[in-house]
Write a protein that holds these residues in place. Structure first.
Motif, PDB file in Angstrom:
ATOM      1  N   LEU A 122       0.864  -1.181   0.000  1.00 39.79           N
ATOM      2  CA  LEU A 122       0.000   0.000   0.000  1.00 39.79           C
ATOM      3  C   LEU A 122       0.903   1.233   0.000  1.00 39.79           C
ATOM      4  O   LEU A 122       1.776   1.371   0.852  1.00 39.79           O
ATOM      5  N   SER A 123       0.702   2.119  -0.956  1.00 36.35           N
ATOM      6  CA  SER A 123       1.521   3.326  -1.074  1.00 36.35           C
ATOM      7  C   SER A 123       0.691   4.544  -0.691  1.00 36.35           C
ATOM      8  O   SER A 123      -0.484   4.649  -1.053  1.00 36.35           O
ATOM      9  N   TYR A 124       1.341   5.459   0.034  1.00 37.67           N
ATOM     10  CA  TYR A 124       0.669   6.691   0.466  1.00 37.67           C
ATOM     11  C   TYR A 124       1.576   7.880   0.180  1.00 37.67           C
ATOM     12  O   TYR A 124       2.788   7.811   0.389  1.00 37.67           O
ATOM     13  N   PRO A 380     -12.112  -8.523  10.837  1.00 38.69           N
ATOM     14  CA  PRO A 380     -12.694  -9.338  11.913  1.00 38.69           C
ATOM     15  C   PRO A 380     -11.603 -10.040  12.712  1.00 38.69           C
ATOM     16  O   PRO A 380     -10.433 -10.084  12.303  1.00 38.69           O
ATOM     17  N   ASP A 381     -11.980 -10.607  13.853  1.00 36.50           N
ATOM     18  CA  ASP A 381     -10.971 -11.177  14.749  1.00 36.50           C
ATOM     19  C   ASP A 381     -10.294 -12.420  14.197  1.00 36.50           C
ATOM     20  O   ASP A 381      -9.202 -12.774  14.638  1.00 36.50           O
ATOM     21  N   PHE A 382     -10.904 -13.084  13.221  1.00 36.71           N
ATOM     22  CA  PHE A 382     -10.279 -14.296  12.681  1.00 36.71           C
ATOM     23  C   PHE A 382      -9.346 -13.993  11.508  1.00 36.71           C
ATOM     24  O   PHE A 382      -8.720 -14.897  10.956  1.00 36.71           O
ATOM     25  N   ILE A 383      -9.263 -12.735  11.095  1.00 33.84           N
ATOM     26  CA  ILE A 383      -8.308 -12.320  10.065  1.00 33.84           C
ATOM     27  C   ILE A 383      -7.356 -11.313  10.692  1.00 33.84           C
ATOM     28  O   ILE A 383      -7.787 -10.293  11.235  1.00 33.84           O
ATOM     29  N   ASN A 384      -6.073 -11.595  10.637  1.00 37.69           N
ATOM     30  CA  ASN A 384      -5.080 -10.741  11.274  1.00 37.69           C
ATOM     31  C   ASN A 384      -4.354  -9.902  10.227  1.00 37.69           C
ATOM     32  O   ASN A 384      -3.896 -10.427   9.208  1.00 37.69           O
ATOM     33  N   LEU A 385      -4.260  -8.583  10.480  1.00 37.27           N
ATOM     34  CA  LEU A 385      -3.524  -7.674   9.607  1.00 37.27           C
ATOM     35  C   LEU A 385      -2.359  -7.070  10.374  1.00 37.27           C
ATOM     36  O   LEU A 385      -2.535  -6.576  11.489  1.00 37.27           O
ATOM     37  N   GLU A 386      -1.173  -7.141   9.785  1.00 31.60           N
ATOM     38  CA  GLU A 386       0.022  -6.542  10.374  1.00 31.60           C
ATOM     39  C   GLU A 386       0.670  -5.625   9.343  1.00 31.60           C
ATOM     40  O   GLU A 386       0.741  -5.959   8.160  1.00 31.60           O
ATOM     41  N   TYR A 387       1.165  -4.474   9.818  1.00 24.37           N
ATOM     42  CA  TYR A 387       1.714  -3.450   8.935  1.00 24.37           C
ATOM     43  C   TYR A 387       3.229  -3.355   9.138  1.00 24.37           C
ATOM     44  O   TYR A 387       3.712  -3.376  10.265  1.00 24.37           O
ATOM     45  N   TYR A 388       3.952  -3.202   8.028  1.00 23.71           N
ATOM     46  CA  TYR A 388       5.401  -3.046   8.070  1.00 23.71           C
ATOM     47  C   TYR A 388       5.801  -1.901   7.138  1.00 23.71           C
ATOM     48  O   TYR A 388       5.255  -1.768   6.033  1.00 23.71           O
ATOM     49  N   THR A 389       6.735  -1.066   7.573  1.00 21.61           N
ATOM     50  CA  THR A 389       7.181   0.064   6.757  1.00 21.61           C
ATOM     51  C   THR A 389       8.552   0.540   7.219  1.00 21.61           C
ATOM     52  O   THR A 389       8.941   0.299   8.364  1.00 21.61           O
ATOM     53  N   LEU A 398      12.503  -2.753   7.402  1.00 23.00           N
ATOM     54  CA  LEU A 398      11.070  -2.617   7.694  1.00 23.00           C
ATOM     55  C   LEU A 398      10.821  -2.801   9.186  1.00 23.00           C
ATOM     56  O   LEU A 398      11.412  -3.668   9.820  1.00 23.00           O
ATOM     57  N   ARG A 399       9.932  -1.977   9.723  1.00 21.14           N
ATOM     58  CA  ARG A 399       9.535  -2.093  11.122  1.00 21.14           C
ATOM     59  C   ARG A 399       8.039  -2.352  11.203  1.00 21.14           C
ATOM     60  O   ARG A 399       7.276  -1.887  10.362  1.00 21.14           O
ATOM     61  N   LYS A 400       7.662  -3.083  12.249  1.00 26.39           N
ATOM     62  CA  LYS A 400       6.255  -3.402  12.432  1.00 26.39           C
ATOM     63  C   LYS A 400       5.557  -2.197  13.053  1.00 26.39           C
ATOM     64  O   LYS A 400       5.635  -1.960  14.241  1.00 26.39           O
ATOM     65  N   ARG A 401       4.880  -1.412  12.222  1.00 25.51           N
ATOM     66  CA  ARG A 401       4.133  -0.249  12.690  1.00 25.51           C
ATOM     67  C   ARG A 401       3.163   0.190  11.599  1.00 25.51           C
ATOM     68  O   ARG A 401       3.407  -0.017  10.420  1.00 25.51           O
ATOM     69  N   ASN A 402       2.062   0.792  12.020  1.00 21.31           N
ATOM     70  CA  ASN A 402       1.038   1.243  11.072  1.00 21.31           C
ATOM     71  C   ASN A 402       1.028   2.754  10.930  1.00 21.31           C
ATOM     72  O   ASN A 402       0.054   3.322  10.437  1.00 21.31           O
ATOM     73  N   TYR A 403       2.102   3.431  11.327  1.00 18.28           N
ATOM     74  CA  TYR A 403       2.146   4.886  11.267  1.00 18.28           C
ATOM     75  C   TYR A 403       3.558   5.351  10.937  1.00 18.28           C
ATOM     76  O   TYR A 403       4.538   4.614  11.092  1.00 18.28           O
ATOM     77  N   CYS A 404       3.660   6.605  10.489  1.00 15.75           N
ATOM     78  CA  CYS A 404       4.952   7.241  10.243  1.00 15.75           C
ATOM     79  C   CYS A 404       4.846   8.698  10.655  1.00 15.75           C
ATOM     80  O   CYS A 404       3.810   9.345  10.437  1.00 15.75           O
ATOM     81  N   PHE A 415       3.677   0.998   2.731  1.00 14.01           N
ATOM     82  CA  PHE A 415       3.320   0.092   3.822  1.00 14.01           C
ATOM     83  C   PHE A 415       3.109  -1.298   3.219  1.00 14.01           C
ATOM     84  O   PHE A 415       2.503  -1.438   2.148  1.00 14.01           O
ATOM     85  N   TYR A 416       3.593  -2.316   3.924  1.00 15.30           N
ATOM     86  CA  TYR A 416       3.387  -3.698   3.502  1.00 15.30           C
ATOM     87  C   TYR A 416       2.454  -4.351   4.521  1.00 15.30           C
ATOM     88  O   TYR A 416       2.777  -4.456   5.704  1.00 15.30           O
TER      89      TYR A 416
END
Length: 800
Positions: A122-124, A380-389, A398-404, A415-416
């Motif tokens: 995902l690019s921002y 939902p709780d049965f699908i896990n999303l993790e962000y790396y950037t 890459l670090r595990k975080r959903n913000y910059c 963001f991956y």
């Protein structure tokens, strides 16, 4: 028909190819006993439903199943899919009516397999000239009179400030005071709550919306100028009542979906919070609905309580609105505590007494908002999303975080997002939509997620098929590669009779083949692996694969474990008494690890097979060296070496020399010699005060061979200074330096004179003499004529 099982199966597949043997060594698939467990064991696992398949194990890789003649059309396998459905390129706002693209891609399709992770990029990029909707919510109680006048006069400056931030901006305005009832006001002063002040003011109101968001700055300043001051009784204001209406009335306020929405709340008072309405008899909880009439008046002020901080935070997040608290210095700590509960969407700064710094405050807060980006999702709780950037190169990896933070305008950030299906939903709904959105903007990526069903086989059941019944020992029939047992039988292949032990189902038998998990909760008391994935469960008992042993096949067989020296315990050699080492081939004799100090490995390590294995940071044959602190053997030998040096330098003999220069048991004296030390040896320092009273440093080295100690000593003779000789040396050196300086000066003068004379000679050779016509010789000359001279020769004194 022959069905290969057990050791015969191992022998058969080993002869096929090295690659197949390697994949089976991983043992991720082989022991899964049904289609669902097979596909959930590993991404590469596949299930064979072919009735003619002759190998016992139906869960293998696709390549293996085809090699064992499973029909290609009868193989069910994991099929994860990732497809980008919409991917507009990132772009800035170029015209007023244009729409920027700040997140890409905008839509994607994922087919998820249980336990498998799919990564999507995902690019921002924060767009230039992003629309800004700024709503000024102002406290117009009497103490804010000067602030209102200041805001009224900022028209042109406000335009310049906003233009420096973005070319697309709109302004709105509203004011608030408090609930118009006791004890917030005095009932008798309802018409003029500013009693006692020089100027009257209008009746108290909760919130009044004055100007919807507009590009016309004049209408904004006119609305501010036309607003009248009001008042209340206490120093707490109804700011949250007003802020809630600004948030939940998008139509009346005029919020634009694609704009960055900001509310600046200007006040010098404190906040009323949920529950304060009870003081006025208002018990209804704030319903978070819009209650503005046609004139912009808040009609629910006397009906609903103030909202709570949590309610306000959730609405700000949901509506993607940021709030700036512009408050006076004495109130700033309170609002910072409130802002801490509304992280990432609120900002607090100090407002001057007359609000003269409000433009700087707006600029700083806006820039702080655009420098931070954060993404969230509704998975939902049965699908896990993790962000790396790496935040656009701010971090090396890459670090595990959903913000910059500190995101520059126009800088692209990647963001991956790792998407993992943890378990199947209980409601068996396999299609879901997940939105990953920027928390402050209406920019997002939609994920159309499809979950691969536990087992997609839809084969028609045939209980009478002879081939299918043969596969299930004629005590059941096969359907989708799995046995459906007749009454009275259970097990993977219907080989286990049901009994009174409650093991009446195959799942109950499999449960008996799962190893208990120590220290786990009751719901997780056993592992999910049957026979540790190293064997088959036969009627509640594990039949282990070659190379494995144990009740649950949890242990490997021991390798190179001598029965005379050790016992095998769950794949590990447990040494018998008197033996040690990884293979139990070392005698438990620590004599070789005992240093001169009498300690085993200096108490800084362990003796393994006659050698010291030092703990972290310690070095040396006996772990005696601590690089950060000391050397135990240097300390041990130091008294002996000190005594030997003192004796050599004529300072007298030590009375206890034999004692301190001997081994711990006193049986052997250390041999020594005075010599120059080798640079490769470990040097120890010994510092003594010699007979001249001088502190002198000497060095020594030690060698230990089979408990024999050898000392090499480099003793330095630190003699006192000879002051007479020193004075002579200094005088001679000074005289020499003085003569040298005189010679250098003399040589420089001679050289300079020679250069000047040579230049003079050259000038003389090239000089041309000329007479000046105006020049008159100051010396007068007169010559007597010769005729007179001859005539008056005797009388002429000048005659020659």
């Amino acid at each position: 028909m022959v069905c290969l099982t057990g050791d015969r199966f191992y022998s058969y597949i080993t002869s096929l190819s090295p690659s197949l043997t390697h994949s089976l060594a991983d043992e991720q698939c082989m022991h899964a006993d049904n289609c669902e467990r097979c596909l959930g064991s590993h991404l590469e696992c596949a299930w064979c439903t072919d009735m003619e398949y002759q190998v016992r194990y139906r869960c293998l890789t696709r390549t293996q199943l085809l090699a064992y003649n499973c029909s290609e059309g009868e193989i069910y396998e994991n099929q994860p899919v990732k497809d980008i459905l919409q991917e507009k390129p990132l772009k800035d706002y170029e015209t007023v009516n244009d729409q920027a693209v700040q997140v890409s891609p905008q839509r994607a399709y994922l087919k998820l397999v249980k336990g498998n992770t799919q990564r999507i990029k995902l690019s921002y990029r924060p767009a230039r000239n992003n629309p800004l909707d700024l709503y000024v919510l102002m406290d117009l109680t009497y103490t804010m009179k000067d602030d209102k006048n200041t805001l009224k006069e900022l028209g042109e400056e406000l335009t310049q400030t906003l233009s420096s931030l973005t070319a697309n901006y709109r302004l709105g305005f509203g004011s608030f005071a408090d609930k118009p009832t006791f004890p917030m006001i005095m009932p008798q002063n309802q018409k003029n709550p500013c009693v006692g002040q020089p100027d009257p003011c209008e009746p108290t109101y909760g919130y009044r919306h004055k100007v919807s968001l507009t590009e016309d700055i004049r209408s904004f300043t006119s609305a501010v100028a036309a607003s009248n001051i009001t008042g209340n009784l206490d120093n707490l204001e109804g700011a949250f009542d007003a802020l809630m209406q600004v948030i939940v009335c998008p139509k009346e306020i005029g919020w634009k979906e694609q704009a960055r929405k900001v509310v600046i709340l200007v006040t010098d008072g404190l906040l009323h919070l949920a529950g304060d309405g009870l003081l006025a008899g208002i018990v209804k909880r704030n319903d978070k609905q819009c209650h503005l009439d046609s004139k912009g008046e808040y009609t629910g002020s006397l009906e609903f309580d103030y909202p709570s901080v949590e309610e306000m935070y959730r609405e700000l997040l949901r509506r993607k609105i940021n709030v700036i608290f512009a408050v006076t210095e004495e109130r700033v700590n309170t609002y910072r505590e409130v802002s801490e509960l509304m992280k990432d969407i609120s900002y607090v700064d100090i407002l001057s007494k007359d609000s003269s710094n409000i433009l700087e405050l707006i600029k700083e807060s806006y820039e702080s908002f655009i420098k931070r980006t954060q993404f969230s999702d509704n998975s939902p709780d049965f699908i896990n999303l993790e962000y790396y950037t790496d935040c656009g190169g701010q971090f090396p990896t890459l670090r595990k975080r959903n913000y910059c933070n500190n995101v520059s305008l126009g800088k692209e950030i990647d963001f991956y997002v790792d998407v993992t299906l943890k378990k199947y939903p209980e409601n068996k709904v396999y299609s879901h939509k997940i939105r990953i959105g920027e928390t402050s903007l209406s920019e997002y990526m939609d994920l159309d997620v499809e979950l691969q069903r536990p087992c997609p086989c839809q084969e028609h059941q045939d209980p009478t098929n002879e081939v299918g019944r043969f596969q299930c020992e004629n005590q059941g029939y096969m359907n989708c590669g799995m046995c459906t047992c007749d009454e009275g039988w259970t097990g993977t292949y219907c080989t286990c009779p049901t009994d009174a032990s409650n093991a009446t189902t195959n799942e109950a038998l499999l449960q008996q083949c799962r190893q208990p998990r120590l220290g786990a909760t009751q719901s997780q008391s056993q592992t999910s692996l049957v026979c540790s994935n190293h064997g088959d469960c036969s009627c509640g008992s594990c039949e282990c694969d070659p190379g494995f042993t144990g009740t649950f096949c949890q242990c490997r067989e021991c390798v190179n474990c001598d029965e005379e020296l050790a016992d095998c315990h769950c794949g590990q050699c447990v040494c018998k008494w008197g033996w040690s080492g990884t293979r139990c081939n070392c005698k438990e004799d620590t004599d070789a690890c005992m240093g001169p100090t009498g300690e085993i490995c200096s108490q800084r390590g362990a003796c393994d097979c006659g050698k010291c294995v030092c703990e972290d940071r310690y070095l040396g044959k006996f772990c005696e060296i601590d690089p950060e602190k000391d050397n135990k053997l240097c300390q041990f030998y130091e008294p002996c070496v000190t005594c030997l040096i003192q004796q050599k330098q004529g300072m007298g003999a030590c009375s206890n020399l034999s004692e301190i220069c001997s081994t711990v048991d006193g049986h052997e004296r250390f041999p020594f010699k005075f010599t120059e030390l080798d640079l490769e040896q470990t040097h120890c320092l010994v510092r003594i005060v010699n007979k001249h009273g001088i502190q002198c440093d000497s060095y020594f080295a030690y060698t230990v061979i089979d408990h024999d100690n050898f000392l090499s000593i480099q003793a330095n003779n630190c003699e006192p200074l000879d002051y007479v000789a020193l004075f002579g040396y200094i005088s001679a050196f000074t005289l020499l330096i003085g003569l040298l300086i005189i010679f250098l000066v003399y040589w420089c003068i001679r050289a300079k004179d020679a250069r000047e004379y040579a230049r003079f000679v050259d000038e003389q050779k090239t000089m041309v003499r000329q007479e000046n016509p105006l020049y008159r010789d100051p010396v007068g000359r007169y010559e007597v004529p010769r005729t007179l001279s001859d005539r008056y020769d005797d009388d002429n004194p000048f005659a020659s």
